[in-house]
Design a protein around this motif. Structure first.
Motif, short mmCIF file in Angstrom:
data_model
loop_
_atom_site.label_atom_id
_atom_site.label_comp_id
_atom_site.label_asym_id
_atom_site.label_seq_id
_atom_site.Cartn_x
_atom_site.Cartn_y
_atom_site.Cartn_z
N LEU A 143 -0.16 10.25 -18.42
CA LEU A 143 -0.09 10.40 -16.97
C LEU A 143 -1.43 10.10 -16.32
CD1 LEU A 143 1.91 11.11 -14.74
CD2 LEU A 143 1.23 13.50 -14.98
N CYS A 188 3.23 6.47 -5.18
CA CYS A 188 3.05 6.76 -6.61
C CYS A 188 1.79 7.57 -6.85
CB CYS A 188 2.99 5.46 -7.41
SG CYS A 188 4.55 4.59 -7.42
N GLU A 189 0.71 7.20 -6.18
CA GLU A 189 -0.54 7.96 -6.36
C GLU A 189 -0.32 9.43 -6.01
OE1 GLU A 189 -4.31 5.90 -4.81
OE2 GLU A 189 -2.72 4.62 -4.05
N SER A 231 14.43 3.11 -6.22
CA SER A 231 13.82 2.15 -5.30
C SER A 231 13.57 0.78 -5.94
CB SER A 231 12.48 2.71 -4.79
OG SER A 231 11.55 2.84 -5.85
N ILE A 245 6.36 5.75 -16.29
CA ILE A 245 6.98 7.07 -16.20
C ILE A 245 7.81 7.36 -17.45
CG2 ILE A 245 8.73 8.45 -14.98
CD1 ILE A 245 7.79 6.95 -12.41
N LEU A 276 7.66 15.07 -12.93
CA LEU A 276 7.69 13.71 -13.45
C LEU A 276 9.13 13.17 -13.45
CD1 LEU A 276 5.81 11.57 -14.57
CD2 LEU A 276 6.20 12.48 -16.85
N LYS A 277 10.08 14.03 -13.75
CA LYS A 277 11.49 13.63 -13.70
C LYS A 277 11.87 13.21 -12.28
CE LYS A 277 15.75 13.22 -14.94
NZ LYS A 277 16.23 12.25 -15.92
N MET A 282 11.64 6.30 -8.48
CA MET A 282 11.22 4.93 -8.79
C MET A 282 12.39 4.10 -9.32
SD MET A 282 8.35 5.19 -7.56
CE MET A 282 7.91 3.46 -7.75
N GLU A 283 13.31 4.73 -10.04
CA GLU A 283 14.49 3.97 -10.48
C GLU A 283 15.36 3.60 -9.28
OE1 GLU A 283 16.69 5.58 -13.83
OE2 GLU A 283 18.43 4.39 -13.24
N LEU A 313 0.84 -1.21 0.00
CA LEU A 313 0.00 0.00 0.00
C LEU A 313 0.87 1.26 0.00
CD1 LEU A 313 -3.19 0.66 2.08
CD2 LEU A 313 -1.39 2.36 2.02
N LEU A 318 4.00 1.69 -1.02
CA LEU A 318 4.67 1.89 -2.31
C LEU A 318 3.67 2.44 -3.34
CD1 LEU A 318 6.86 1.61 -4.46
CD2 LEU A 318 6.49 -0.87 -4.47
N ASN A 319 2.50 1.80 -3.39
CA ASN A 319 1.48 2.25 -4.33
C ASN A 319 1.02 3.68 -4.03
OD1 ASN A 319 -0.60 0.55 -6.35
ND2 ASN A 319 -1.46 2.42 -5.51
N ILE A 330 1.84 11.16 -8.67
CA ILE A 330 1.09 11.36 -9.92
C ILE A 330 0.15 12.55 -9.78
CG2 ILE A 330 -0.68 10.36 -11.43
CD1 ILE A 330 0.60 7.60 -10.77
N MET A 370 9.92 12.06 -9.99
CA MET A 370 9.27 10.78 -9.73
C MET A 370 10.06 9.63 -10.36
SD MET A 370 5.34 9.61 -10.58
CE MET A 370 4.76 8.00 -10.01
N GLY A 371 10.53 9.87 -11.58
CA GLY A 371 11.33 8.85 -12.26
C GLY A 371 12.62 8.52 -11.51
N LEU A 410 7.25 10.48 -19.85
CA LEU A 410 8.30 11.48 -20.15
C LEU A 410 8.46 11.65 -21.66
CD1 LEU A 410 10.98 10.60 -17.42
CD2 LEU A 410 9.85 12.82 -17.69
N ILE A 446 -5.69 -3.48 -3.26
CA ILE A 446 -5.06 -3.84 -1.99
C ILE A 446 -6.09 -3.89 -0.86
CG2 ILE A 446 -3.43 -3.05 -0.22
CD1 ILE A 446 -1.60 -2.08 -2.51
N CYS A 490 2.13 15.60 -10.16
CA CYS A 490 2.55 15.74 -11.57
C CYS A 490 1.39 16.24 -12.43
CB CYS A 490 3.05 14.41 -12.13
SG CYS A 490 4.65 13.90 -11.47
N LEU A 491 0.18 15.73 -12.18
CA LEU A 491 -0.98 16.17 -12.96
C LEU A 491 -1.28 17.65 -12.71
CD1 LEU A 491 -3.33 13.05 -12.64
CD2 LEU A 491 -2.47 14.01 -14.78
N GLU A 498 8.09 2.43 -13.26
CA GLU A 498 9.23 2.92 -14.04
C GLU A 498 8.90 2.96 -15.52
OE1 GLU A 498 13.31 1.30 -12.79
OE2 GLU A 498 11.93 0.07 -11.62
N LEU A 529 5.81 -4.31 -9.14
CA LEU A 529 5.02 -3.09 -8.92
C LEU A 529 5.87 -1.86 -9.24
CD1 LEU A 529 2.70 -1.34 -7.88
CD2 LEU A 529 3.32 -1.93 -5.54
N ASN A 530 7.09 -1.87 -8.72
CA ASN A 530 7.99 -0.73 -8.95
C ASN A 530 8.32 -0.60 -10.43
OD1 ASN A 530 10.05 0.98 -6.92
ND2 ASN A 530 10.80 0.76 -9.03
N MET A 541 -2.84 3.27 -10.90
CA MET A 541 -2.31 3.25 -9.54
C MET A 541 -3.42 3.42 -8.51
SD MET A 541 0.61 2.43 -10.35
CE MET A 541 1.21 2.20 -8.67
#
Lengths: 297, 297
Positions: free
Chosen positions: B135, A119-120, A145, B123, A135-136, A142-143, A113, A115-116, A123, A138-139, B127, B151, A126-127, B120, B115-116, B142
Motif C-alpha cells: 500500500l 486515489c491518493e 469506475s 489494489i 481497501l475493499k 475503482m472497479e 488530477l 481521478l488521481n 490510500i 477502494m477496490g 488485498l 500532472i 487506508c494507510l 485496480e 490510470l484506473n 499515486m
C-alpha cells in the motif's frame, strides 16, 4: 419535492482542503479541478454512500473521505465527457463546462488530477486504517469506475451514438446505462455498506438496489433532457436528440420510458422495505430515494 | 550502446493479461489502451523498479504487478500528452499516436482506463498482501503521478510553452522537468526499494538518485529531439523548437545542456558507488544506468 437530507458542511470543507494541498490552488490545473468539483452539483453519490453507512447504528469515520473520493471520480468523468471530442457540452452544473472555462488541455489534466487525487485520498485513509474494510471499499470504487464499468459505459455510449437508430436495441441502452451510471451509484451503496460493516445479505440487497436506482436515475435524466429548460437543468436540454444519442426516450419513447422508470423505482422501494424489515435505520436512505424520485432537475 | 538488461517475458504477459480482462479486448477503448501499452516502449520505469528491488538479496514477487501499474500510468500520460489540445503529437513509440489511430474520444478514454486499471491492479495485490509495504508503494506512485507531481509538470510545461522565451528561466524548466519526468522515475526506484524492504538510508539514496536520473533522462531527451531523425527517435524530432516548448536545449543551448547532463549523470554514478559500498547488489541498476546514459533514442 422531497426534502434533501443534508450532507454535513464537513464534506464540502474536506473537498475544499483536498483540492488545495500545499497552496496549489493558484495553478491552472488545480483551479480547473476546483471549479468543477466545488462549483455545485447535487452530491447524489456521496449522499448515497453516507446514507448506506447510516443503515448501521454508528456510521464509520472513514465515510466522508470515501464519499469525497467518489465525488471526485464522478466529477472527473463529467469533465472528460463534456470535452469537444466526446459529448461537446458547454454547460454543466449551471456554469460553463470545464474546457469552456479553462481550455481543453487544462480540462483534460484537471480530470486526470481528480481521478488521481481520489486515489491518493483513499490510500491515505487506508494507510491510517490498515485493518478493516477501507481497501475493499477502494477496490469497489475503482472497479466500478474503470474499463469494465463506467469507462466502458462511455465507450458504449459513443459507439451507440454512431450507430444508425434502427440497429440499436433497448437492451444496448440498458447495458450502456448500467455501466455508465449504475455502476458508480451501486458502488456508492456498496462502499457505504462495507465501511459500516453490514452483513453479506444486506450488501447483496444494496448491490441490487444500486443497479435499479442507477437505471431509474438515468431514465429520469433522459426524460428530463426531453422536457426541461436549461435553467432548471443546469446543462443543455434537448441535447440527446440532436447529437444522435441513444437514450431510453429516443429508443422507447417518452411513455415507455416513464413505465420503465416506475418499474425501477418500485424495485428500489421494495428493497427499502426489505432493509427496514431487517431492523436497519433506513430513514436517510429513504429520504434520498424520495428526493431522487421526485427531482425535476 | 550499453546492453539492455532484460525484463522477464512474464512482465509483457502480465501487461497483456491485465489489458484483456473478461475478453474485453474487442471494445475500442480496450483496443486503444492495448495498442499504446503493448505496442513497444523501452519499459525504462518498470526496469528501474525491478532493478531497485534487485538491490536486495531476494526481490519480492509483488515487483512485477507494481512495475506493470507504473508502465500503465506512464503510458496513459503519453496518450493524453499527445492529444491535439496538448502537445499534438502524431507519432509515439514508432507508430501513430493513440488519437491518430483511434480518434480523440477513444484516446482520452483509453488514457483514463490505463490510470484506473493501474489502481485496480495495485489494489488487488494490496488485498492479497495486507501486511507489508504494498500500500505504501501504491501511495508513492499515486503521489508522484498526481497534481503535486507529474500532472502539475504537464500543467507547467503548457504554461511555459505559452510564455515568451525571455520570461522563462532555466530554474522554471528544471522544476517542470523534475515534476514531469523525475517524479515517476524517482517513484520507480522508491517503490522498488520499499517493496524489497530496504532501509531508510538506502531509500533516501534512491530518492536522490531518481531525481538526478530523471533530470538526466529529460535533458538527454531534449538533446536527442534536437539532433535525431524520426526513425531513430520513434516520435517527431525538432518538435520542441517549433512548438514554443521550453527545454534545456532551447533555454540553455546544446553545449550547456550537455554540461548539465554530465553533472546529473555523475551524481547518479556517485550514488551507485555509495549503494555498492553498502554491499548491495548494484549490477542490474548499474547496467540500466549505463544503458540510459548511452542511449541515442
Amino acid at each position: 419535492m422531497g426534502s434533501w437530507p443534508g450532507l454535513s458542511r464537513d464534506f464540502e470543507q474536506l473537498l475544499e482542503a483536498e483540492l488545495n494541498p500545499g497552496k496549489m490552488a493558484g495553478y491552472p490545473v488545480w483551479e480547473a479541478a476546483r471549479y468543477s468539483l466545488l462549483g455545485g452539483g447535487k452530491r447524489v453519490r456521496p449522499r448515497l454512500l453516507v446514507a448506506a453507512c447510516e443503515l448501521a447504528a454508528s456510521p464509520p469515520r472513514a465515510a466522508l473521505p470515501f464519499a469525497a473520493a467518489l465525488e471526485m471520480i464522478h466529477t472527473y468523468s463529467l469533465i472528460h465527457d463534456d470535452l469537444p471530442a466526446m459529448d461537446d457540452d458547454d454547460f454543466r452544473r449551471g456554469q460553463a463546462s470545464c474546457h469552456k472555462a479553462f481550455g481543453e488541455a487544462t480540462a483534460i489534466l484537471a480530470g486526470d488530477l481528480l481521478l488521481n487525487r481520489a486515489c491518493e485520498l483513499m490510500i491515505r485513509v487506508c494507510l491510517e486504517n490498515p485493518e478493516g474494510p477501507c481497501l475493499k471499499a477502494m477496490g469497489i470504487l475503482m472497479e466500478a469506475s474503470g474499463g469494465v464499468g463506467m469507462i466502458l459505459g462511455q465507450d458504449r455510449d459513443l459507439a451507440l451514438e454512431r450507430s444508425p437508430e434502427k440497429e440499436v436495441e433497448l437492451a444496448d441502452v440498458l447495458w450502456m446505462a448500467e455501466l455508465k451510471t449504475s455502476r458508480l451509484i451501486r458502488a456508492a451503496l456498496l462502499m457505504g455498506g462495507w465501511l459500516a460493516d453490514l452483513d453479506q445479505e444486506v450488501l447483496d440487497l444494496l448491490g441490487t438496489m444500486g443497479t435499479s436506482l442507477g437505471l431509474a436515475f438515468q431514465i429520469k435524466d433522459d426524460i428530463l433532457d426531453c422536457v426541461s429548460s436549461r435553467d432548471t437543468l443546469g446543462k443543455t436540454p434537448l441535447k440527446d436528440q440532436g447529437a444522435g444519442k441513444k437514450t431510453f426516450v429516443t429508443l422507447a419513447g417518452l411513455e415507455s420510458a416513464r413505465t420503465l422508470l416506475d418499474e425501477k423505482e418500485n424495485q428500489v422501494l421494495r428493497i427499502l422495505d426489505q432493509l427496514e424489515a431487517k431492523g436497519l435505520k433506513t430513514g436517510p436512505l429513504a429520504g434520498l430515494v424520495a428526493y431522487l424520485t421526485e427531482r425535476n432537475y
